[in-house]
Design a protein around this motif. Structure first.
Motif, PDB file in Angstrom:
ATOM      1  N   ALA A  88       0.832  -1.210   0.000  1.00 36.94           N
ATOM      2  CA  ALA A  88       0.000   0.000   0.000  1.00 36.94           C
ATOM      3  C   ALA A  88       0.865   1.258   0.000  1.00 36.94           C
ATOM      4  CB  ALA A  88      -0.930  -0.010   1.216  1.00 36.94           C
ATOM      5  N   TRP A 136      -5.114  -4.545  -0.612  1.00 38.81           N
ATOM      6  CA  TRP A 136      -6.492  -4.791  -0.172  1.00 38.81           C
ATOM      7  C   TRP A 136      -6.720  -6.290  -0.007  1.00 38.81           C
ATOM      8  CZ3 TRP A 136     -11.049  -1.434  -0.083  1.00 38.81           C
ATOM      9  CH2 TRP A 136     -12.259  -2.114   0.056  1.00 38.81           C
ATOM     10  N   GLN A 137      -6.324  -7.064  -0.989  1.00 38.46           N
ATOM     11  CA  GLN A 137      -6.564  -8.511  -0.925  1.00 38.46           C
ATOM     12  C   GLN A 137      -5.726  -9.184   0.151  1.00 38.46           C
ATOM     13  OE1 GLN A 137      -5.601 -10.801  -4.399  1.00 38.46           O
ATOM     14  NE2 GLN A 137      -6.118 -12.729  -3.419  1.00 38.46           N
ATOM     15  N   PHE A 170     -11.126  -6.942   4.860  1.00 34.79           N
ATOM     16  CA  PHE A 170     -12.353  -6.383   4.322  1.00 34.79           C
ATOM     17  C   PHE A 170     -13.369  -7.468   4.009  1.00 34.79           C
ATOM     18  CE2 PHE A 170      -8.823  -3.569   3.265  1.00 34.79           C
ATOM     19  CZ  PHE A 170      -9.274  -2.378   3.814  1.00 34.79           C
TER      20      PHE A 170
END
Length: 440
Positions: A264, A307-308, A313
Motif C-alpha cells: 500500500a 487490499w486482498q 475487508f
C-alpha cells in the motif's frame, strides 16, 4: 540548385538490408521481437485454442507463467541488456552469446507449450539458464563500469528466476493456492524492477520531449519505494516458508499484514510521484502519456493487492471482485506492466534505432488498442453474461496492438541503424563513444 540537390541526395541511397550482425547488436532487438511475438501467440492459444495446451502445466498455470516470465520479464531483460550499455559504457551481450541466450528462451517456450514431463524439465533448465546468463552479463558490466547504483539489478533478475522455479514446482504439485502465492512473488519482484526502471526513464523522456518541463529526481521517495517494495517481497517469501494462510476468510495474520501495508505504501508513493511528474504537461504527447498511464495503473494495482492480502475487508464488497487474485494480477500485470511495455517498446526502439521520436498512425493505433485491451479485460472481471465476449474482444485488441508493433518494427529491428551502415563488432570502447546521444 544546392537546396534541390540536398533534398534528393538522401533518397538516392538504398536502405540497408537485413543484417544478422545488426539483429544481434543489442539485447532489445531479438528480445523485443521474441517477447512481443510470443505475447500474440500465447494469448491467441489461451483464449481461442486452449485445447492445444498440454500438461504438466495446467491451463491457468501456463497462461500466468507465459505472461509474466515468458513475455513481461523477457521484455524487461531486453531493455536492461540495452540500457546497461548506456549506464555502464559496455555492451553486456551481442553476437553469438546473445543468440545463445535467445535459443535458451526459445527452448523454454517450446518445452512448456508442448507438454510432457521431459519437455517440462528441459524447458525449466533452459529458462533458469536464461535468467542466469542475463544476470551474469548485467553483473559483469555493472562491475566493469562501476555502476554501483545498479548493482541490485542482476540480483533482482536472479530472484525472478528463483520465483519462476518455485512457481513451476508448485504447478507440478497442482496446489492452486500455493501456485498463485508464488506467482505473486514473481509479480512483486517484477514490480520492483518496473518501478526502478520507470522512475528513472519516464521523467527523463518527458523532459526531453516537452520543452521547458522540469521534473524533480524524487530520490528520497524512490529509495522509500524500493525499501517498502522489497519488504513486501521478503514478507511474501516468509509467508511461503511459514505456510501462513492468505486465502479470503482466513483472517488477518502478521506477515500478510506487513506485506499488504508495504504494498500500500509503495502504491501510494508511486501515485504521489506521478503528480510530481506534471501529467497535464504530457496530455498532447501520446509517447509520454502512455507511460504515465501505465505507471498510474501500477500504483493502483499495488493498492488492490494490498487490499486482498490484508484480509481485513468484507468479501461481499463490490461483489467480491476486489478480493479475487485476478483483480490485482491484471491491474499490475496487464494495466500496469503491459501499458508501460507498449510505450517502452516504441520509445526505446525508436531511440536506439536512431529514428525520429514520433509516432506514426500504426504506432498510435497500437497504443490505443492496448488501452482498449486493458479496459475490456478489467470489465470482464465483473461477473456478467457479457464477460466471455469482453474477454474475446480484449484478446483481439491485444493481438492487434502487438501485431501492429511487430509489423512496424521488425523491419527496423533486423536492419542497421540508418545513420550507421553496420554495427561495430565486439566493441572495446565505452558505449558512449559508439552511440550518438539521440540513441540514449
Amino acid at each position: 540548385m544546392s537546396r534541390l540537390l540536398n533534398v534528393e541526395e538522401p533518397a538516392a541511397a538504398p536502405p540497408a538490408g537485413p543484417s544478422m550482425a545488426a539483429f544481434l547488436a543489442l539485447g532489445f532487438r531479438p528480445l523485443y521481437i521474441a517477447g512481443a511475438g510470443w505475447a500474440v501467440i500465447s494469448i491467441a492459444l489461451w483464449i481461442f485454442t486452449p485445447q492445444l495446451l498440454g500438461e504438466p502445466l495446467s491451463l491457468v498455470a501456463w497462461h500466468a507463467h507465459e505472461m509474466l516470465w515468458g513475455f513481461i520479464i523477457t521484455i524487461a531483460i531486453g531493455f536492461l541488456l540495452t540500457a546497461s550499455a548506456t549506464w555502464t559504457g559496455f555492451n553486456p551481450l551481442q553476437g553469438k552469446p546473445l543468440a545463445a541466450l535467445c535459443v535458451l528462451w526459445c527452448i523454454a517456450r517450446a518445452g512448456f507449450l508442448l507438454g510432457g514431463i521431459d519437455g517440462f524439465w528441459v524447458a525449466t533448465a533452459a529458462e533458469l539458464l536464461f535468467f542466469l546468463g542475463a544476470a551474469i552479463a548485467l553483473g559483469r558490466v555493472m562491475v566493469k563500469g562501476r555502476s554501483r547504483r545498479n548493482y541490485g539489478l542482476p540480483i533482482l533478475i536472479l530472484a525472478l528466476g528463483i520465483a519462476d522455479l518455485l512457481f513451476l514446482l508448485a504447478a507440478l504439485d497442482g496446489n492452486h493456492i500455493i501456485l498463485m502465492e508464488r506467482f505473486d512473488l514473481g509479480l512483486i519482484g517484477m514490480a520492483i524492477v518496473a518501478l526502478l526502471i520507470a522512475r528513472r526513464v519516464v521523467p527523463f523522456f518527458a523532459m526531453r520531449m516537452v520543452q521547458g518541463l522540469k521534473i524533480p529526481m524524487l530520490t528520497k521517495s524512490g529509495q522509500a519505494q524500493m525499501i517498502f517494495s522489497a519488504l513486501a517481497l521478503v514478507a511474501g517469501v516468509l509467508v511461503q516458508i511459514t505456510g501462513t494462510p492468505m486465502t479470503p476468510g482466513s483472517g488477518p495474520h502478521p506477515l500478510p499484514l506487513v506485506m499488504a501495508a508495504s504494498l500500500a505504501v509503495t502504491g501510494l508513493i508511486s501515485l504521489g510521484q506521478l503528480l510530481y511528474w506534471k501529467p497535464l504537461a504530457v496530455l498532447r504527447k501520446p509517447m509520454l502519456w502512455i507511460l504515465y498511464l501505465g505507471y498510474a495503473f501500477l500504483g493502483i494495482g499495488l493498492l488492490a493487492a494490498a487490499w486482498q492480502f490484508s484480509n481485513l475487508f468484507d468479501p461481499a464488497i463490490l461483489n467480491g471482485v476486489l478480493i479475487r487474485s485476478a483483480t490485482h494480477v491484471h491491474l499490475i500485470g496487464l494495466a500496469g506492466f503491459c501499458i508501460l511495455i507498449i510505450g517502452m517498446l516504441t520509445r526505446t526502439a525508436l531511440g536506439h534505432l536512431g529514428r525520429p521520436l514520433a509516432l506514426d498512425r500504426s504506432m498510435l493505433a497500437g497504443h490505443w488498442l492496448m488501452v482498449a485491451a486493458v479496459v475490456l479485460r478489467l470489465a470482464a472481471l465483473w461477473p456478467s453474461p457479457a464477460s466471455v465476449h469482453l474477454l474475446h474482444l480484449a484478446a483481439l485488441a491485444w493481438i492487434l496492438s502487438l501485431g501492429l508493433y511487430l509489423w512496424r518494427f521488425v523491419p527496423m529491428l533486423i536492419r542497421p541503424r540508418p545513420d550507421r551502415p553496420a554495427p561495430v563488432a565486439a566493441p572495446k570502447q565505452p558505449a558512449t563513444a559508439q552511440q550518438p546521444a539521440q540513441a540514449r
